[in-house]
Scaffold this motif. Structure first.
Motif, PDB file in Angstrom:
ATOM      1  N   GLY A 267      77.449  99.976 129.117  1.00 67.80           N
ATOM      2  CA  GLY A 267      76.826 100.019 127.802  1.00 67.80           C
ATOM      3  C   GLY A 267      76.550  98.622 127.282  1.00 67.80           C
ATOM      4  N   PRO A 268      75.594  98.478 126.352  1.00 65.36           N
ATOM      5  CA  PRO A 268      75.252  97.143 125.839  1.00 65.36           C
ATOM      6  C   PRO A 268      76.305  96.562 124.916  1.00 65.36           C
ATOM      7  CG  PRO A 268      74.002  98.834 124.689  1.00 65.36           C
ATOM      8  CD  PRO A 268      74.745  99.533 125.783  1.00 65.36           C
ATOM      9  N   GLU A 269      77.104  97.404 124.267  1.00 62.90           N
ATOM     10  CA  GLU A 269      78.119  96.931 123.325  1.00 62.90           C
ATOM     11  C   GLU A 269      79.440  97.619 123.657  1.00 62.90           C
ATOM     12  OE1 GLU A 269      78.047  94.738 120.598  1.00 62.90           O
ATOM     13  OE2 GLU A 269      76.145  94.072 121.431  1.00 62.90           O
ATOM     14  N   GLU A 298      82.704  91.949 128.313  1.00 63.69           N
ATOM     15  CA  GLU A 298      81.826  91.916 129.481  1.00 63.69           C
ATOM     16  C   GLU A 298      82.612  92.199 130.747  1.00 63.69           C
ATOM     17  OE1 GLU A 298      78.085  89.829 129.841  1.00 63.69           O
ATOM     18  OE2 GLU A 298      79.141  88.362 131.076  1.00 63.69           O
ATOM     19  N   ARG A 314      81.138  89.014 125.762  1.00 71.06           N
ATOM     20  CA  ARG A 314      79.857  89.293 126.404  1.00 71.06           C
ATOM     21  C   ARG A 314      78.905  88.103 126.252  1.00 71.06           C
ATOM     22  NH1 ARG A 314      74.891  91.920 125.030  1.00 71.06           N
ATOM     23  NH2 ARG A 314      74.004  93.004 126.835  1.00 71.06           N
ATOM     24  N   HIS A 341      77.859  86.009 133.145  1.00 72.26           N
ATOM     25  CA  HIS A 341      76.729  86.939 133.098  1.00 72.26           C
ATOM     26  C   HIS A 341      75.867  86.867 134.368  1.00 72.26           C
ATOM     27  CE1 HIS A 341      74.688  89.955 130.771  1.00 72.26           C
ATOM     28  NE2 HIS A 341      73.520  89.405 130.983  1.00 72.26           N
ATOM     29  N   TYR A 351      78.396  91.650 136.576  1.00 76.13           N
ATOM     30  CA  TYR A 351      78.731  90.495 135.727  1.00 76.13           C
ATOM     31  C   TYR A 351      80.225  90.142 135.811  1.00 76.13           C
ATOM     32  CZ  TYR A 351      74.186  91.778 133.810  1.00 76.13           C
ATOM     33  OH  TYR A 351      72.861  92.110 133.663  1.00 76.13           O
TER      34      TYR A 351
END
Length: 482
Positions: A267-269, A298, A314, A341, A351
């Motif tokens: 997920g992005p967050e 992250e 992240r 990243h 990542y």
């Protein structure tokens, strides 16, 4: 006499001319009464002075104040016209105060709305987990055999030296309890909850070699072997394909020593941290605590130590220590020159540039830098301030291995994340600075292992293999004398 007659004629002519321009108007006034109005134009004045009168001046003043109000609310700097400037200036502080109050209340309401939305999302997730668990329990098959008949058949079959029919559905793999005496791994969350009369336990006994004088499972030593993977739980949705789960060997109150933690990392967050009272609750999927991290996480390199969660923020090389008791960030610091990243990940990607771990020697970071050109760098970290105390640069290419973990100050690397049968292929000893090639069998049971870490609390390996949370027993040799 003639002059007097001429004057009378002129008067009559002027009177007739005035009558031509005079007018009579009849109509109702505001109260509804009939009113007659007779108007005669002035023969001498073209316009009247003060044509508007005081009423028109008052109307213009009110119009000017209204224009100033509209301009103030619209954010435009418009000056009132004429005599209305003073009145608008008097109203400007009150208007500004009212505007500031409205904006402040709007911001407070917006923040409260966002907080309630986050709580609603968390509750929806927990309700979905509970619904799935209910459906799983309802769909579990029940044995049709009566309790008395089942018990009799069981005794007869075991008397003949073979397991009872249908017992394969309830077979369980028994494992040794860990050093702390936690026997939660002996309980199977999939045990059929039927009548006690026909519940049975079938033990699959695995042959173990005779005790070896060189084996020591109570202290530090070099890794000898890794056991078969034991599955504890499968994730419910796509967010759980990759993740990290952990246990604090030095837990801090109010959390007990048996508390386990899980983070789904797709997920992005990624911010949600789930806590479970013990292994049984983790297997059932019932969290007793859900925390929302202040900074997104992250990858799968987080770890737990002395009441704090350590993770990488992240899109940065910043490390964060999140205190579980106060639920606040206790420390944050950049890991000098570390890639992040996707600059220097493990071979499976994800990542995984910075991998944090804990063992008997303390807190470690495994990563790489541009100076090391992709080779693994090991750094010992201060658990309080996150400061680097010492670093070692190895010759192991980080992208050539699938994952790694630390045990007793030694770094072990896994060759493949996807091969069902792979090996632990390198060991680097930070005490001596020596690298050695090894070949210790290791199994990726589900074919996509995205997290492998040493659990100091249970002295086992924890792994996240393609939606599945699994663990491995370990055998360590005795510590070699220096």
């Amino acid at each position: 006499m003639f002059f007097l007659s001429l004057l009378c004629v002129c008067g009559l002519l002027l009177r007739g001319d005035a009558q031509d321009r005079a007018s009579l108007w009849r109509g109702n006034d505001r109260s509804g009464r009939c009113q007659y109005t007779f108007t005669v134009p002035s023969p001498a004045e073209a316009t009247c002075p003060q044509a508007g009168g005081p009423e028109l001046d008052g109307l213009k003043a009110r119009l000017g104040v209204l224009e100033a109000l509209v301009a103030q609310l619209g954010g435009r700097d418009v000056q009132p016209r004429g005599g209305q400037q003073g009145a608008a200036a008097k109203l400007q502080p009150e208007l500004q105060e009212a505007l500031n109050r409205v904006v402040s209340e709007r911001n407070l309401l917006q923040g409260e709305k966002e907080r309630l939305q986050r709580e609603l999302d968390t509750l929806k997730l927990r309700m979905e987990e509970m619904r799935r668990e209910t459906e799983r329990l309802r769909s579990r098959p029940c044995l049709s055999q009566s309790p008395v008949a089942a018990a009799t058949a069981t005794q007869q079959d075991w008397g003949r030296g073979r397991p009872a029919a249908g017992s394969s559905q309830m077979s369980h793999l028994m494992t040794r309890p860990n050093r702390q005496g936690d026997s939660s791994n002996l309980r199977d969350s999939a045990w059929p909850h039927g009548a006690q009369g026909f519940q049975e336990l079938k033990a699959e006994v695995t042959e173990l070699p005779a005790p070896d004088a060189n084996v020591d499972n109570t202290g530090c030593g070099e890794l000898i072997s890794v056991g078969e993977p034991v599955t504890h739980r499968k994730a419910d949705n796509i967010a759980g394909k990759y993740g990290v789960w952990m246990q604090d060997a030095e837990a801090v109150s109010p959390y007990g020593a048996s508390m386990l933690w899980r983070i789904d990392t797709i997920g992005p967050e990624v911010r949600q941290l789930y806590g479970y009272d013990d292994m049984e609750q983790l297997s059932k999927g019932f969290p007793s605590k859900v925390l929302l991290l202040p900074d997104p996480l992250e990858s799968t390199g987080a770890t737990m130590y002395r009441g704090s969660l350590y993770y990488q923020r992240r899109l940065s090389r910043t490390l964060i220590r999140y205190d579980l008791v106060s639920e606040n960030v206790a420390a944050r610091r950049e890991l000098p020159h570390a890639g992040f990243h996707g600059q220097f990940p493990y071979s499976w990607g994800g990542y995984t540039d910075i991998d944090l771990s804990v063992d008997e020697k303390g807190l470690w970071a495994v990563y790489s830098t541009s100076k090391a050109q992709g080779a693994i760098v090991i750094s010992k970290l201060d658990p309080h301030s996150l400061e680097v105390k010492r670093s070692w640069e190895t010759s192991i290419r980080k992208a050539s291995v699938a994952n790694s973990f630390m045990i007793c100050g030694k770094l072990y690397t896994v060759a493949s994340y996807a091969a069902r049968d792979t090996t632990i292929n390198h060991v680097y000893d930070t005490a001596t600075g020596q690298l050695k090639a090894v070949s210790i069998p290791f199994k990726n049971k589900y074919g996509y292992n995205s997290m492998i870490d040493y659990s100091l609390a249970q002295r086992k390996l924890f792994a996240w293999d393609n939606f599945h949370l699994v663990s491995y027993d370990l055998r360590l040799g005795r510590q070699q004398a220096n």
